[in-house]
Design a protein around this motif. Structure first.
Motif, PDB file in Angstrom:
ATOM      1  N   PHE A 162       5.543   4.619 -17.467  1.00  0.00           N
ATOM      2  CA  PHE A 162       6.281   4.035 -16.345  1.00  0.00           C
ATOM      3  C   PHE A 162       7.179   5.084 -15.711  1.00  0.00           C
ATOM      4  CE2 PHE A 162       5.040   0.069 -18.341  1.00  0.00           C
ATOM      5  CZ  PHE A 162       4.893  -0.798 -17.271  1.00  0.00           C
ATOM      6  N   CYS A 163       7.792   5.910 -16.547  1.00  0.00           N
ATOM      7  CA  CYS A 163       8.673   6.962 -16.033  1.00  0.00           C
ATOM      8  C   CYS A 163       7.871   8.019 -15.278  1.00  0.00           C
ATOM      9  CB  CYS A 163       9.435   7.604 -17.186  1.00  0.00           C
ATOM     10  SG  CYS A 163      10.442   6.431 -18.130  1.00  0.00           S
ATOM     11  N   HIS A 164       6.658   8.333 -15.796  1.00  0.00           N
ATOM     12  CA  HIS A 164       5.789   9.269 -15.084  1.00  0.00           C
ATOM     13  C   HIS A 164       5.410   8.707 -13.718  1.00  0.00           C
ATOM     14  CE1 HIS A 164       4.494  10.829 -19.292  1.00  0.00           C
ATOM     15  NE2 HIS A 164       5.577  11.442 -18.864  1.00  0.00           N
ATOM     16  N   CYS A 183      -1.196  17.656 -18.838  1.00  0.00           N
ATOM     17  CA  CYS A 183      -1.267  18.597 -19.956  1.00  0.00           C
ATOM     18  C   CYS A 183      -0.232  18.186 -21.002  1.00  0.00           C
ATOM     19  CB  CYS A 183      -1.002  20.022 -19.469  1.00  0.00           C
ATOM     20  SG  CYS A 183      -1.017  21.248 -20.787  1.00  0.00           S
ATOM     21  N   ILE A 184      -0.688  17.784 -22.189  1.00  0.00           N
ATOM     22  CA  ILE A 184       0.223  17.293 -23.221  1.00  0.00           C
ATOM     23  C   ILE A 184       1.142  18.400 -23.747  1.00  0.00           C
ATOM     24  CG2 ILE A 184      -1.353  15.466 -23.931  1.00  0.00           C
ATOM     25  CD1 ILE A 184      -2.145  17.200 -26.313  1.00  0.00           C
ATOM     26  N   TYR A 185       0.793  19.654 -23.475  1.00  0.00           N
ATOM     27  CA  TYR A 185       1.625  20.753 -23.962  1.00  0.00           C
ATOM     28  C   TYR A 185       2.994  20.777 -23.282  1.00  0.00           C
ATOM     29  CZ  TYR A 185      -2.390  22.660 -26.436  1.00  0.00           C
ATOM     30  OH  TYR A 185      -3.445  22.837 -27.299  1.00  0.00           O
ATOM     31  N   HIS A 186       3.138  20.027 -22.186  1.00  0.00           N
ATOM     32  CA  HIS A 186       4.429  19.999 -21.493  1.00  0.00           C
ATOM     33  C   HIS A 186       5.229  18.740 -21.794  1.00  0.00           C
ATOM     34  CE1 HIS A 186       2.984  23.522 -19.582  1.00  0.00           C
ATOM     35  NE2 HIS A 186       2.144  22.914 -18.773  1.00  0.00           N
ATOM     36  N   ASP A 187       4.755  17.898 -22.712  1.00  0.00           N
ATOM     37  CA  ASP A 187       5.467  16.664 -23.022  1.00  0.00           C
ATOM     38  C   ASP A 187       6.866  16.938 -23.569  1.00  0.00           C
ATOM     39  OD1 ASP A 187       3.392  15.167 -22.124  1.00  0.00           O
ATOM     40  OD2 ASP A 187       2.756  14.396 -24.074  1.00  0.00           O
ATOM     41  N   LEU A 188       7.001  17.960 -24.407  1.00  0.00           N
ATOM     42  CA  LEU A 188       8.318  18.285 -24.948  1.00  0.00           C
ATOM     43  C   LEU A 188       9.266  18.762 -23.849  1.00  0.00           C
ATOM     44  CD1 LEU A 188       7.475  20.076 -28.329  1.00  0.00           C
ATOM     45  CD2 LEU A 188       8.470  17.814 -28.005  1.00  0.00           C
ATOM     46  N   ARG A 189       8.719  19.428 -22.852  1.00  0.00           N
ATOM     47  CA  ARG A 189       9.553  19.867 -21.726  1.00  0.00           C
ATOM     48  C   ARG A 189      10.049  18.661 -20.933  1.00  0.00           C
ATOM     49  NH1 ARG A 189       5.561  23.973 -22.241  1.00  0.00           N
ATOM     50  NH2 ARG A 189       6.595  25.975 -22.637  1.00  0.00           N
ATOM     51  N   LEU A 190       9.150  17.704 -20.695  1.00  0.00           N
ATOM     52  CA  LEU A 190       9.557  16.483 -19.996  1.00  0.00           C
ATOM     53  C   LEU A 190      10.591  15.720 -20.815  1.00  0.00           C
ATOM     54  CD1 LEU A 190       6.087  15.269 -18.657  1.00  0.00           C
ATOM     55  CD2 LEU A 190       7.944  16.281 -17.332  1.00  0.00           C
ATOM     56  N   GLU A 191      10.437  15.745 -22.130  1.00  0.00           N
ATOM     57  CA  GLU A 191      11.398  15.061 -23.001  1.00  0.00           C
ATOM     58  C   GLU A 191      12.776  15.692 -22.896  1.00  0.00           C
ATOM     59  OE1 GLU A 191      11.647  13.928 -27.725  1.00  0.00           O
ATOM     60  OE2 GLU A 191       9.726  13.822 -26.685  1.00  0.00           O
ATOM     61  N   SER A 192      12.822  17.028 -22.876  1.00  0.00           N
ATOM     62  CA  SER A 192      14.114  17.716 -22.757  1.00  0.00           C
ATOM     63  C   SER A 192      14.776  17.429 -21.423  1.00  0.00           C
ATOM     64  CB  SER A 192      13.921  19.229 -22.917  1.00  0.00           C
ATOM     65  OG  SER A 192      13.438  19.556 -24.194  1.00  0.00           O
ATOM     66  N   TYR A 230       6.011  20.280 -13.959  1.00  0.00           N
ATOM     67  CA  TYR A 230       5.391  20.250 -15.288  1.00  0.00           C
ATOM     68  C   TYR A 230       4.334  19.153 -15.395  1.00  0.00           C
ATOM     69  CZ  TYR A 230       8.804  23.524 -17.285  1.00  0.00           C
ATOM     70  OH  TYR A 230       9.551  24.640 -17.558  1.00  0.00           O
ATOM     71  N   LEU A 231       4.557  18.042 -14.722  1.00  0.00           N
ATOM     72  CA  LEU A 231       3.601  16.934 -14.772  1.00  0.00           C
ATOM     73  C   LEU A 231       2.266  17.336 -14.163  1.00  0.00           C
ATOM     74  CD1 LEU A 231       3.543  13.936 -15.697  1.00  0.00           C
ATOM     75  CD2 LEU A 231       4.036  13.307 -13.334  1.00  0.00           C
ATOM     76  N   HIS A 232       2.291  18.325 -13.246  1.00  0.00           N
ATOM     77  CA  HIS A 232       1.071  18.769 -12.561  1.00  0.00           C
ATOM     78  C   HIS A 232       0.570  20.130 -13.063  1.00  0.00           C
ATOM     79  CE1 HIS A 232       2.648  15.752  -9.743  1.00  0.00           C
ATOM     80  NE2 HIS A 232       1.415  15.621  -9.325  1.00  0.00           N
ATOM     81  N   ALA A 233       1.240  20.723 -14.041  1.00  0.00           N
ATOM     82  CA  ALA A 233       0.905  22.081 -14.478  1.00  0.00           C
ATOM     83  C   ALA A 233      -0.185  22.075 -15.541  1.00  0.00           C
ATOM     84  CB  ALA A 233       2.153  22.768 -15.034  1.00  0.00           C
ATOM     85  N   ASN A 285      -2.997  22.783  -6.208  1.00  0.00           N
ATOM     86  CA  ASN A 285      -3.269  21.575  -5.416  1.00  0.00           C
ATOM     87  C   ASN A 285      -2.041  20.690  -5.254  1.00  0.00           C
ATOM     88  OD1 ASN A 285      -6.058  22.283  -5.171  1.00  0.00           O
ATOM     89  ND2 ASN A 285      -6.381  21.507  -7.258  1.00  0.00           N
ATOM     90  N   LEU A 286      -0.878  21.321  -5.143  1.00  0.00           N
ATOM     91  CA  LEU A 286       0.361  20.577  -4.913  1.00  0.00           C
ATOM     92  C   LEU A 286       1.187  21.368  -3.901  1.00  0.00           C
ATOM     93  CD1 LEU A 286       1.805  17.991  -5.983  1.00  0.00           C
ATOM     94  CD2 LEU A 286       3.117  19.494  -7.467  1.00  0.00           C
TER      95      LEU A 286
END
Length: 560
Positions: free
Chosen positions: A8-10, A110-119, A164-167, A175-176
């Motif tokens: 939902f936040c995404h 890319c799930i590798y950026h999930d921790l970045r979104l969390e921070s 990060y959501l698009h990286a 494409n952004l």
């Protein structure tokens, strides 16, 4: 506290309501994450602590969300009772918000950026380490800024989160375009430009390649952002990664220009200097493959079939199909040695297709820089998908990369571009594939020389970072961000390697000679690419103190 799924936040990040400011988006995300659709009553202190914004920013964002109908107006609510002192603030999300979110699809990320979104967004109450390290600029009596730090505002968080959501895993955002980023962040173009400058000064945004508009190739192409995912402080422990700065003192026919200009020059030379007719090309193919069939055919009328024959020959014989007696082909020589111009004879196979007609008489630097970045991208895909198949002896054709080239080079959907000669179109696609393959072959060889053998490239992801210096036209240096997924052994993060010259211990050696650079020389190597090493690597460069290693030639083995 019962929050809702981060999906939902995404979705909030993907909302394109022009009235929704970054502060309002950030408030919505914090409410959704912590409380979901639960009604809550908070004091001003609790608002600041739980949402990470000041009272003034909260009130302005809340007022906007009330106007947009995303928060319920509580002025006439009988439960909204004034207590002693300032009243507690009631927050309740409306059904309109959830209806708007239902219409938004979160594409694969890319799930590798999930921790970045969390921070950035999904921190627990009291655990916002970014707010705790905020630094504000302090001006001295001379009005000079004494600190390069910036405050981690809601706008900074939302912008980074959108990127990060698009990286991809290497931090490349494709494409952004700026217009879309402006809509997703709720910022005006001026504010967005300011925020992009801030995250670049903070070290999170490495570089950008401007988008272009071209009527023959690429169309209305969006720009590219390169995020720092090697040395940022948002993700904690993750897969090993490194930066590799390559420089060479050897200047030759191939590296004297940067890749985009070099390719353009190849294409123009096919018209002006090295023109082969269709029949000439067919004769060359027959000579190389010893196939004497169909000798009397006029191949100028059979260009599609000729292109198939070109592909077949290159797949079987490789780009360097000539039998060069007493000459050993070494891909590193393209970049760092004596270069035999005959090695690019394969380019002449495409002369009958008049590829120069895709380019106007004068091209802009922006177009050539964008072409350069795209070839870098295609080469990185080839190394990622088919690294083991990339060899001198054959041309391995990865159809998925070929399709990616077609989608990027010819994205046109309108009927006005359907008149493009299909023969020329397919020839250009395959030509760019061959250039990208050659680029990948060279990089593969350079990596094998420059990095130690303990590094595994089996699952590696690469991103070629653009040179940031203005008026830089040579191809003697480039910078690569490498992410070593699956690498178990630790790897130093900072590498600078210089090619060229002779091995002082064996001057007769024909092997490529390269030396790893340390300390000031390493910093200078990154500076030659336009990058501040201290800013890239926030925790500081990891330089070896082993004196013996400073003079050693670095060798490694890429999977063969």
């Amino acid at each position: 506290m019962v929050g809702l799924s981060k999906d939902f936040c995404h979705k909030v990040l993907l909302m394109k309501n022009n009235q929704l400011t970054p502060e309002a988006k950030y408030l919505l995300i914090r409410v959704l994450f912590l409380y979901g659709n639960t009604t809550l009553m908070l004091s001003t202190k609790e608002v600041v602590k739980q949402f990470g914004i000041s009272d003034a920013v909260f009130r302005k964002a809340r007022s906007l969300l009330l106007d947009l109908g995303y928060l319920k107006d509580t002025k006439n609510d009988p439960e909204f009772v004034r207590t002693v002192g300032r009243p507690r603030i009631k927050i309740q999300l409306t059904q309109l918000l959830f209806d708007d979110l239902d219409g938004i699809n979160v594409k694969s990320r890319c799930i590798y950026h999930d921790l970045r979104l969390e921070s950035l967004l999904f921190w627990g109450v009291g655990n916002d380490f970014l707010r705790s390290i905020n630094k504000k600029k302090i001006k001295s009596e001379s009005q000079e800024v004494q600190s390069s730090g910036h405050t981690f505002t809601a706008a900074t968080r939302i912008l980074l989160a959108v990127l990060y959501l698009h990286a991809d895993v290497c931090g490349s955002v494709r494409n952004l375009g700026l217009v879309e980023v402006s809509k997703l962040t709720g910022m005006s173009s001026d504010r967005l430009d300011s925020q992009l400058g801030i995250i670049e000064e903070m070290g999170y945004l490495l570089s950008r390649v401007s988008g272009i508009t071209h009527k023959h190739i690429f169309g209305h192409a969006k720009g590219i952002f390169f995020l720092n995912v090697c040395g940022d402080n948002l993700a904690g422990i993750e897969a090993p990664s490194l930066w590799l700065a390559l420089n060479t003192t050897a200047i030759n026919h191939y590296n004297q220009y940067y890749l985009g200009f070099r390719v353009y020059k190849f294409i123009k030379d096919l018209k002006d200097k090295f023109y082969y007719s269709a029949n000439d090309v067919s004769s060359l193919i027959k000579y190389v493959t010893t196939d004497d069939s169909q000798c009397d055919i006029d191949w100028g009328d059979r260009l599609p079939e000729l292109l198939q024959n070109i592909r077949k020959m290159l797949e079987e014989k490789g780009l360097y199909f000539r039998d060069y007696k007493n000459y050993v082909i070494d891909p590193t020589n393209f970049y760092a040695g004596k270069f035999n111009v005959q090695l690019i004879e394969w380019v002449q196979l495409f002369a009958p297709y008049k590829l120069h007609e895709f380019f106007p008489d004068e091209v802009t630097t922006s177009l050539l820089k964008y072409l350069h970045s795209q070839i870098d991208y295609f080469a990185s895909l080839l190394l990622e998908k088919s690294g083991r198949q990339i060899t001198l002896e054959t041309l391995y054709v990865d159809d998925s990369v070929l399709c990616e080239i077609e989608l990027n080079v010819f994205p046109f959907k309108d009927k006005g571009h359907s008149s493009i000669d299909s023969n020329k179109k397919m020839a250009l696609i395959f030509f760019i594939y061959c250039i990208s393959y050659q680029h990948a072959l060279i990089v593969k060889a350079l990596l094998s020389c420059a990095l130690p053998s303990k590094i595994s490239f089996d699952k590696a992801k690469l991103a070629f970072l653009p040179i940031k210096l203005k008026n830089h036209f040579s191809g003697t240096s480039f910078l690569i961000s490498i992410h070593l997924i699956g690498q178990k052994e630790s790897v130093e993060k900072i590498w600078a390697v210089q090619f060229g010259g002779k091995d002082p211990k064996d001057a007769s050696s024909l092997k490529p000679y390269c030396v790893r650079l340390f300390e000031e020389d390493c910093i200078a190597a990154f500076d030659n690419h336009g990058y501040d090493l201290n800013l890239l690597n926030q925790i500081g460069a990891d330089f070896s103190s082993d004196a013996d290693s400073k003079d050693s030639v670095i060798s490694a083995n890429f999977p063969s």
